[in-house]
Design an enzyme around this catalytic site. Structure first.
Site, PDB file in Angstrom:
ATOM      1  N   ASP A   1       0.925  -1.230  -0.024  1.00  0.00           N
ATOM      2  CA  ASP A   1       0.038   0.186  -0.016  1.00  0.00           C
ATOM      3  C   ASP A   1       0.837   1.223  -0.004  1.00  0.00           C
ATOM      4  O   ASP A   1       1.987   1.156   0.170  1.00  0.00           O
ATOM      5  CB  ASP A   1      -0.906   0.081   1.346  1.00  0.00           C
ATOM      6  CG  ASP A   1      -1.990   1.177   1.090  1.00  0.00           C
ATOM      7  OD1 ASP A   1      -2.492   1.642   0.436  1.00  0.00           O
ATOM      8  OD2 ASP A   1      -2.114   1.704   2.330  1.00  0.00           O
ATOM      9  N   SER A   2      -0.088   2.491  -0.012  1.00  0.00           N
ATOM     10  CA  SER A   2       0.942   3.747  -0.127  1.00  0.00           C
ATOM     11  C   SER A   2       1.570   3.915   1.165  1.00  0.00           C
ATOM     12  O   SER A   2       2.404   4.858   1.576  1.00  0.00           O
ATOM     13  CB  SER A   2       0.304   4.705  -0.479  1.00  0.00           C
ATOM     14  OG  SER A   2      -0.834   5.010   0.263  1.00  0.00           O
TER      15      SER A   2
ATOM     16  N   CYS B   1      -4.483  -1.569  -1.870  1.00  0.00           N
ATOM     17  CA  CYS B   1      -4.606  -0.437  -2.080  1.00  0.00           C
ATOM     18  C   CYS B   1      -5.640  -0.067  -3.170  1.00  0.00           C
ATOM     19  O   CYS B   1      -5.307  -0.735  -4.282  1.00  0.00           O
ATOM     20  CB  CYS B   1      -3.211   0.495  -2.420  1.00  0.00           C
ATOM     21  SG  CYS B   1      -3.398   2.162  -2.787  1.00  0.00           S
TER      22      CYS B   1
ATOM     23  N   GLU C   1      -3.117   8.729   8.471  1.00  0.00           N
ATOM     24  CA  GLU C   1      -1.515   8.805   8.618  1.00  0.00           C
ATOM     25  C   GLU C   1      -1.181   9.497   9.879  1.00  0.00           C
ATOM     26  O   GLU C   1      -0.097   9.334  10.627  1.00  0.00           O
ATOM     27  CB  GLU C   1      -0.901   9.056   7.515  1.00  0.00           C
ATOM     28  CG  GLU C   1      -1.044   8.138   6.263  1.00  0.00           C
ATOM     29  CD  GLU C   1      -0.044   6.845   6.253  1.00  0.00           C
ATOM     30  OE1 GLU C   1       1.185   6.849   6.951  1.00  0.00           O
ATOM     31  OE2 GLU C   1      -0.489   5.951   5.766  1.00  0.00           O
TER      32      GLU C   1
ATOM     33  N   CYS D   1     -10.846   2.876   0.263  1.00  0.00           N
ATOM     34  CA  CYS D   1      -9.624   3.177   0.600  1.00  0.00           C
ATOM     35  C   CYS D   1      -9.263   2.495   1.718  1.00  0.00           C
ATOM     36  O   CYS D   1      -9.866   2.585   2.578  1.00  0.00           O
ATOM     37  CB  CYS D   1      -9.206   4.683   0.689  1.00  0.00           C
ATOM     38  SG  CYS D   1      -7.620   5.249   1.268  1.00  0.00           S
TER      39      CYS D   1
ATOM     40  N   HIS E   1      -7.412   2.815   3.910  1.00  0.00           N
ATOM     41  CA  HIS E   1      -6.990   3.579   5.200  1.00  0.00           C
ATOM     42  C   HIS E   1      -8.255   4.014   6.189  1.00  0.00           C
ATOM     43  O   HIS E   1      -8.367   4.040   7.395  1.00  0.00           O
ATOM     44  CB  HIS E   1      -6.411   5.117   4.938  1.00  0.00           C
ATOM     45  CG  HIS E   1      -5.030   5.004   4.727  1.00  0.00           C
ATOM     46  ND1 HIS E   1      -4.390   4.440   3.296  1.00  0.00           N
ATOM     47  CD2 HIS E   1      -3.928   5.598   5.294  1.00  0.00           C
ATOM     48  CE1 HIS E   1      -3.197   4.845   3.123  1.00  0.00           C
ATOM     49  NE2 HIS E   1      -2.843   5.446   4.669  1.00  0.00           N
TER      50      HIS E   1
HETATM   51  N1  DGL Z   1      -4.640   3.256   0.749  1.00  0.00           N
HETATM   52  C1  DGL Z   1      -4.681   3.800  -0.496  1.00  0.00           C
HETATM   53  C2  DGL Z   1      -6.040   3.195  -1.074  1.00  0.00           C
HETATM   54  O1  DGL Z   1      -6.794   2.154  -0.727  1.00  0.00           O
HETATM   55  C3  DGL Z   1      -4.768   5.175  -0.567  1.00  0.00           C
HETATM   56  C4  DGL Z   1      -4.079   6.162   0.199  1.00  0.00           C
HETATM   57  C5  DGL Z   1      -3.387   7.077  -0.808  1.00  0.00           C
HETATM   58  O2  DGL Z   1      -3.650   8.115  -1.460  1.00  0.00           O
HETATM   59  O3  DGL Z   1      -2.020   6.853  -0.725  1.00  0.00           O
HETATM   60  O4  DGL Z   1      -6.348   3.785  -1.989  1.00  0.00           O
END
Ligand code: DGL
Length: 263
Positions: free
Chosen positions: A10-11, A73, A152, A183, A185
């Site tokens: 993931d990012s 992600c 984050e 997402c 997150h």
């Molecule tokens: N966790 C990432 C997702 O599911 C996105 C977070 C980011 O924008 O880096 O899209």
């Protein structure tokens, strides 16, 4: 039978919401996680950029000899998965089809909301995948670019609630009964999201289905681990290892977790 680890990427920290479900579903599997916190958010980036960053993560996981890769992600799944799957014969599993499947199954009034990053919303993948399963379902997608950085930053509850309410305000006139957390997150701020949309809306976390689907793929291909001890889990971040470890320990309830930093 195959005792190589499952790779997840993931990012940033969001992918841990998928790691958690994968470990719960397959406790005997080893995992390796790659989080690109030095370059997050991915959701505000252009497609080429997302592909290049994700390629670095994919190559890192392949160097760890993972048996399958999960793009934990949505942004990578939407913008980079077709290109990168063509570059490797190792199977890549995304999160959007799983989220769409759950949404199509769970909505009663055939109205679904999706919140996600700008890059995911621009792809319209959720609308396509949900309507592929049931063309009668109405889908409204809303970009909520402030939410992944909010997770984050680990802000206090009051700040989180205010930013979540502001981000979801454009959805207040829609009467969907299901809201996809598009997402990875977002499960970490699920209670704030639930408070903003009200108790009549069910939140859909694609990770539940991603873990089930990954299990099905490994079983079908004879790749499940063959051991009775619990798996080992390694975490790599391009950001600050201490911050990552601190948050990951709390979220995964894993007091001994220590992440490793990657340049
Ligand atoms: N966790 C990432 C997702 O599911 C996105 C977070 C980011 O924008 O880096 O899209």
């Amino acid at each position: 039978m195959d005792n190589r680890p499952i790779g997840l990427m993931d990012s940033g920290l969001g992918g841990l919401s998928v790691v958690k479900k994968v470990i719960a579903k397959m406790p005997h599997e080893d995992t390796v996680f790659w989080g690109d916190q030095a370059h997050m958010p991915y959701g505000d980036r252009k497609q080429d950029d997302i592909i290049n960053l994700a390629r670095t993560g994919l190559n890192f996981l392949l160097s760890k000899d993972v048996k399958v890769v999960i793009f934990a992600c949505n942004t990578m799944t939407a913008q980079a998965m077709p290109t990168l799957q063509a570059e490797t014969d190792r199977q890549i599993i995304g999160v959007i089809q799983s989220g769409a499947l759950l949404a199509a199954k769970k909505t009663h009034n055939l109205k679904v909301g999706v919140i996600a990053t700008t890059a995911t919303v621009e792809s319209r993948d959720y609308t396509k995948e949900i309507q592929y399963r049931n063309p009668k379902i109405e889908v409204v997608e809303q970009a909520t670019p402030k939410l992944a950085p909010l997770v984050e930053a680990n802000e206090p509850s009051a700040v989180r609630q205010a930013i979540v309410a502001e981000s979801l305000a454009p959805l207040q006139d829609y009467d969907f009964d299901s809201l996809v957390l598009g997402c990875t997150h977002y499960p970490f701020i699920a209670s704030e999201i639930q408070a903003a949309v009200g108790p009549q809306v069910q939140l859909i976390d694609p990770a539940d289905q991603v873990a089930q689907y990954t299990f099905n793929v490994l079983k079908r291909d004879g790749l499940l681990a063959d051991r009775t001890v619990v798996g080992m889990h390694r975490y790599f971040t391009t950001g600050k290892a201490a911050t990552f470890s601190h948050m990951a320990r709390a979220w995964l309830n894993a007091p001994g977790l220590t992440a490793e930093h990657l340049d």
